[in-house]
Design an enzyme around this catalytic site. Structure first.
Site, PDB file in Angstrom:
ATOM      1  N   ASP A  13       0.700  -1.152   0.079  1.00  0.00           N
ATOM      2  CA  ASP A  13       0.007  -0.135   0.016  1.00  0.00           C
ATOM      3  C   ASP A  13       0.808   1.227   0.077  1.00  0.00           C
ATOM      4  OD1 ASP A  13      -2.025  -1.600   0.326  1.00  0.00           O
ATOM      5  OD2 ASP A  13      -1.966  -1.702   2.595  1.00  0.00           O
ATOM      6  N   LYS A  16       2.331   2.451  -4.949  1.00  0.00           N
ATOM      7  CA  LYS A  16       2.753   1.742  -6.120  1.00  0.00           C
ATOM      8  C   LYS A  16       2.091   2.059  -7.526  1.00  0.00           C
ATOM      9  CE  LYS A  16       3.288  -2.477  -4.574  1.00  0.00           C
ATOM     10  NZ  LYS A  16       2.883  -2.233  -3.164  1.00  0.00           N
ATOM     11  N   GLY A  40      -3.995  -4.166  -4.021  1.00  0.00           N
ATOM     12  CA  GLY A  40      -5.066  -3.136  -4.260  1.00  0.00           C
ATOM     13  C   GLY A  40      -4.405  -1.942  -4.764  1.00  0.00           C
ATOM     14  N   HIS A  41      -4.317  -1.570  -5.912  1.00  0.00           N
ATOM     15  CA  HIS A  41      -3.674  -0.438  -6.631  1.00  0.00           C
ATOM     16  C   HIS A  41      -4.678   0.599  -6.998  1.00  0.00           C
ATOM     17  CE1 HIS A  41      -0.019  -2.833  -8.010  1.00  0.00           C
ATOM     18  NE2 HIS A  41       0.232  -2.690  -6.517  1.00  0.00           N
ATOM     19  N   GLN A 221       2.690  -6.661  -4.039  1.00  0.00           N
ATOM     20  CA  GLN A 221       2.832  -6.373  -2.455  1.00  0.00           C
ATOM     21  C   GLN A 221       4.166  -5.884  -1.964  1.00  0.00           C
ATOM     22  OE1 GLN A 221       1.428  -9.685  -3.440  1.00  0.00           O
ATOM     23  NE2 GLN A 221      -0.622  -8.678  -2.960  1.00  0.00           N
TER      24      GLN A 221
HETATM   25  P1  IMP Z   1      -2.481 -13.005   1.407  1.00  0.00           P
HETATM   26  O1  IMP Z   1      -1.555 -12.315   0.484  1.00  0.00           O
HETATM   27  O2  IMP Z   1      -3.933 -12.617   1.189  1.00  0.00           O
HETATM   28  O3  IMP Z   1      -2.208 -14.208   1.736  1.00  0.00           O
HETATM   29  O4  IMP Z   1      -2.202 -12.233   3.037  1.00  0.00           O
HETATM   30  C1  IMP Z   1      -0.735 -12.197   3.454  1.00  0.00           C
HETATM   31  C2  IMP Z   1      -0.463 -10.919   3.999  1.00  0.00           C
HETATM   32  O5  IMP Z   1      -0.170 -10.054   3.027  1.00  0.00           O
HETATM   33  C3  IMP Z   1      -1.700 -10.525   5.033  1.00  0.00           C
HETATM   34  O6  IMP Z   1      -1.119  -9.802   6.002  1.00  0.00           O
HETATM   35  C4  IMP Z   1      -2.264  -9.213   4.220  1.00  0.00           C
HETATM   36  O7  IMP Z   1      -2.947  -8.270   4.638  1.00  0.00           O
HETATM   37  C5  IMP Z   1      -0.970  -8.925   3.293  1.00  0.00           C
HETATM   38  N1  IMP Z   1      -1.349  -8.285   2.056  1.00  0.00           N
HETATM   39  C6  IMP Z   1      -1.669  -9.000   0.905  1.00  0.00           C
HETATM   40  N2  IMP Z   1      -1.920  -8.276  -0.157  1.00  0.00           N
HETATM   41  C7  IMP Z   1      -1.602  -6.923   0.317  1.00  0.00           C
HETATM   42  C8  IMP Z   1      -1.555  -5.581  -0.292  1.00  0.00           C
HETATM   43  O8  IMP Z   1      -1.909  -5.383  -1.553  1.00  0.00           O
HETATM   44  N3  IMP Z   1      -1.674  -4.586   0.351  1.00  0.00           N
HETATM   45  C9  IMP Z   1      -1.228  -4.757   1.808  1.00  0.00           C
HETATM   46  N4  IMP Z   1      -0.913  -6.069   2.569  1.00  0.00           N
HETATM   47  C10 IMP Z   1      -1.152  -7.018   1.635  1.00  0.00           C
END
Ligand code: IMP
Length: 432
Positions: A13, A16, A40-41, A221
């Protein structure tokens, strides 16, 4: 022309989306290489806001080609929804979006498993999009790839095999027959929809590089969520760091000649896990409100903290960053003083990098230096000299501490709310 990587320097977040969108004017191909629709962009331009989860932000500029590489996990349903959303809003997608046949497919039961794990009491705060379970299948060598999804007989037999392996866990949620039904719901329609987008994108990128096309590689990420170098096990299941771009896009390391790390002027994270500079109370609430710090994908309030240099040093090292883009400087306006963690103290020692041990990550005590804050609306600043003196001092000191130039400063969501400090770099890429 070689490839430029844009990577998240913190826990995601960082903004990017905006930076990639800005730089994609000088790119022929924008490439995602890891993750899935967990990302989430948010991109704002022409007074329109787009929230992208799976498709590279280059799609919002008419000329660039966009690639979803083999390193991603792709939900056909999420892909369909995002393409349809873009088309509905007038964005031309067809002929410009290329989906790797080597990417792995997220099926409805991966999402069920993700939710089940999160509810088990040992969750890590995932986005519940099925990312982890799908990558588990990949590593366990029972995964189903886009090329398999496109072949009905292969797909059918692989799903049957896969469900057999997963049955014991899955039947705790739903009968197997219902899960199978979910997998095949709209299958033919989705398969036909996906087919024209699919190809071997590694070959496509090789040809592009040979024709001296410019590639922009976009991590989904942040580095601290990297499976190898992040706050394990509170990480995502892939490698957002620059190295992930080679395996996840099928390009050679030698093609990557620049790495821009994107960092906020403070720190945020969503989900559980260590966060040494985390703040509670009024300052955190202020930053959360002013900076609209709520997840783009899940809407969760983000955790807030001061800028953390040991964390950033680690990200710089593992990514080979060549410069930094510092975002959301405007959010810090009105905060006095601003603090920066310059090192950690742990068991009587001073640490200048992020420790590997999960215990130490929780135990480290930040060592802070304070800066006088700045006030007023800085979102109209377009040159470095437009910024208040103390904001400039903050950036210059960060550069000195990190030994890395801050080439871009962002002071708002829109494209024009950007200060470029390295004009030559941009000119070299035809960005103005
Ligand atoms: P997952 O990618 O859904 O398996 O989540 C694993 C970890 O990555 C968790 O702590 C999520 O909150 C974090 N995470 C995954 N995608 C994002 C993102 O786009 N922004 C911030 N945190 C993320």
């Amino acid at each position: 022309m070689p490839a430029l990587a844009v990577v998240g320097a913190q826990w995601g977040d960082e903004g990017k989306g905006k930076i990639v969108h800005y730089l994609s004017r000088g790119a022929d191909f924008v490439v995602r290489y890891q993750g899935g629709n967990n990302a989430g962009h948010t991109v704002v331009f022409d007074d329109k806001t787009f929230a992208l989860h799976l498709i590279p932000s280059g799609i919002l500029l008419p000329l660039a080609h966009n690639v979803i590489g083999n390193g991603l996990v792709v939900s056909p349903r999420a892909f369909y929804d995002e393409v349809k959303m873009l088309e509905k809003r007038g964005v031309k997608v067809r002929g410009r979006l290329h989906l790797s046949t080597g990417a792995h497919v997220i099926l409805p039961y991966h999402i069920l498993l993700d939710a089940l794990r999160e509810q088990s009491g040992r969750g890590i705060g995932t986005t519940k999009k099925g990312i982890g379970p799908c990558y588990e299948d990949k590593v366990a060598r029972i995964g189903i790839r886009i090329c398999d999804f496109l072949e009905p007989n292969t797909f059918k037999s692989l799903v049957a095999q896969n469900l057999k392996v997963r049955a014991a866990e899955l039947v705790r949620i739903k009968p197997l027959a219902a899960i199978t039904k979910d997998v095949f719901k709209n299958y033919d329609r989705l398969r036909r929809f996906l087919a024209p987008f699919c190809r071997d994108t590694s070959i496509l990128l090789e040809q592009a590089l040979k024709r001296r096309k410019r590639l922009l590689l976009e991590s989904a990420q942040g580095s601290m969520l990297d499976l190898d170098f992040g706050t394990y096990p509170f990480v995502t299941s892939s490698n957002p760091i620059t190295g992930g771009a080679c395996t996840g896009a099928g390009i050679a390391p030698s093609a990557v000649t620049g790495v821009i790390g994107v960092s906020k002027a403070y720190t945020t994270r969503v989900g559980l896990g260590p966060f040494p500079t985390e703040l509670e109370g009024n300052t955190a609430s202020y930053i959360r409100n002013v900076g609209k710090e709520y997840g783009t994908t899940t809407g969760r309030p983000r955790r807030i903290g001061w800028l953390d240099l040991p964390q950033l040093r680690t990200a710089i090292r593992v990514n080979g960053m060549t410069s930094l883009a510092l975002t959301k400087l405007d959010t810090l306006s009105g905060i006095h003083p601003i603090k920066v963690c310059t090192a950690y103290r742990h068991k009587g020692k001073r640490l200048s990098d992020f420790p590997v041990s999960r215990r130490a990550q929780l135990e480290v005590e930040p060592v802070y230096e304070s800066f006088p804050g700045f006030s007023g609306d800085i979102s109209g600043a377009r040159r470095f000299s437009d910024l208040p003196l103390s904001a400039r001092a903050y950036i210059l000191q960060i550069e000195r501490w990190l030994g890395l130039p801050v080439s871009i400063v962002s002071v708002g969501q829109s494209r024009d709310q950007t200060i470029i400090r390295d004009k030559k770099f941009l000119q070299a890429r035809n960005i103005n």
